[in-house]
Design an enzyme around this catalytic site. Sequence first.
Site, PDB file in Angstrom:
ATOM      1  CG  HIS A 131      50.319 -36.334 -71.960  1.00 47.68           C
ATOM      2  ND1 HIS A 131      49.370 -36.601 -71.318  1.00 47.68           N
ATOM      3  CD2 HIS A 131      50.931 -35.427 -71.345  1.00 47.68           C
ATOM      4  CE1 HIS A 131      48.829 -35.580 -70.647  1.00 47.68           C
ATOM      5  NE2 HIS A 131      50.143 -34.825 -70.042  1.00 47.68           N
ATOM      6  CG  ASP A 208      51.274 -36.105 -78.104  1.00 45.87           C
ATOM      7  OD1 ASP A 208      50.773 -34.707 -77.995  1.00 45.87           O
ATOM      8  OD2 ASP A 208      50.965 -36.485 -76.551  1.00 45.87           O
ATOM      9  CD  GLN A 211      54.990 -30.217 -73.798  1.00 46.91           C
ATOM     10  OE1 GLN A 211      55.613 -28.939 -74.034  1.00 46.91           O
ATOM     11  NE2 GLN A 211      53.813 -30.116 -72.738  1.00 46.91           N
ATOM     12  CE  LYS A 234      50.369 -29.037 -72.756  1.00 46.64           C
ATOM     13  NZ  LYS A 234      50.680 -29.291 -72.010  1.00 46.64           N
ATOM     14  CB  CYS A 372      50.265 -36.164 -67.308  1.00 44.79           C
ATOM     15  SG  CYS A 372      48.733 -35.684 -66.524  1.00 44.79           S
TER      16      CYS A 372
END
Length: 415
Positions: A131, A208, A211, A234, A372
């Site tokens: 991302h 990261d 998600q 999220k 993104c």
Amino acid sequence: MDTQTSNIETIDITKLREEFPILSRKISGEPIAYFDNAATSQKPLSVINAISEYYETINSNVHRGIHTLSEEATEAYENSREKARKFINAQNTGEIVFVKGTTEGINLVASSFGSKVVGEGDEVIISEMEHHSNLVPWQKLCESKNAKLKFIPVNDKGELITDEFRKMINEKTKLISLVYISNSLGTVNPVSEIIETAHSFNVPVVLDAAQAAPHMKIDVQKLDCDFLAFSGHKMYGPTGIGILFGKEKHLESMPPYQYGGEMIKSVTYDKTVFNVLPYKFEAGTPNIAGAIVLGTAVDFIERLGHENIHNREMQLLTYANQLFGEIGDIRIIGTAENKTCLISFIINGIHPYDTGSILDNLGIAVRTGFHCTQPLIEQRFRLPGTVRASFAFYNTFEEIDRLAAGLSKVKSMFL
Ligand code: PMP
């Protein structure tokens, strides 16, 4: 298929959906079918109500007052930090920094830790599927330090080519930062394997987990990652709040990211002594309501159970894959063996924006574009964008039927 059918044995999906008021909205005269969960999830009533409850009952600044409201707000804020610690199994709450979200968490690491460990001629490794928020901070850091940014390549199925990674890492590598689950391909990356290799070279790893947080149990001690960032919005929580986890030894060694109130122990006209962890990284009045309600979102996920969420989402993914296969002329971008519940695709010859706007007219929300991850979509896969349908446990099989019917309609209009 029956909307009531679910593998969440203990939870009735129809009832659960009633906890999400927005899911009863109509768009273009149709009940909304919300398939943009990877961008942000919808919020349950417990989260929505907790925000007003905070402002109605304990609104006050934290860590600053001895009056009752301030003490109550501080207690709720710190309780939430403890919930976040448990959620990812960090060793102590000093390792849990409240940030705005994944983006701020990664920027904090790049600016404070990255600036310290990366020098001229050094190398930082990320991947081709990052991302922008896990690419641009490292690109800028490497530019400013005259260091080299290297990318683990991605195969045609959207999986990392880990053999290439093993050839790439060497004594010049100072840091690796990697997406746990790709937001545009759905790939679940083999992060444990990469962390093990990285650590054999003494290289720290940033994950990261934007998600990953809504879809799977995260255990930072088991993963042994050095840093990990995720966003509240999220995972059914509010926007503007997230968590940066960092191993205590790293956070202790890092300079503050911002200066001001809260992050100090004492200040004279000549000198400042910084506060202990994690407050050293929490300058200024934080997003108090957001932080407290992030704890409510954690409670919500834990009430449902990670395994139940996972099973339900995999059922939805399997069903959608089956229907997409029947429609034909659909190219799915991201067909990794280990994949989360999203489908990025194009209908051959049809621009993603056309597909997205026709679906919107049918009350179906999908995302279109680069998600993104412009270099991945444009340079690696050579596409003008994709359509992305990303699912959450509250989606229904009937909504997927509507999505499939919508795609057949798009096809009949353009092909
Ligand atoms: N990384 C990934 C994989 C994401 O999906 C996102 C959000 N789309 C981010 C980072 C950035 O998260 P935020 O905008 O909440 O900071």
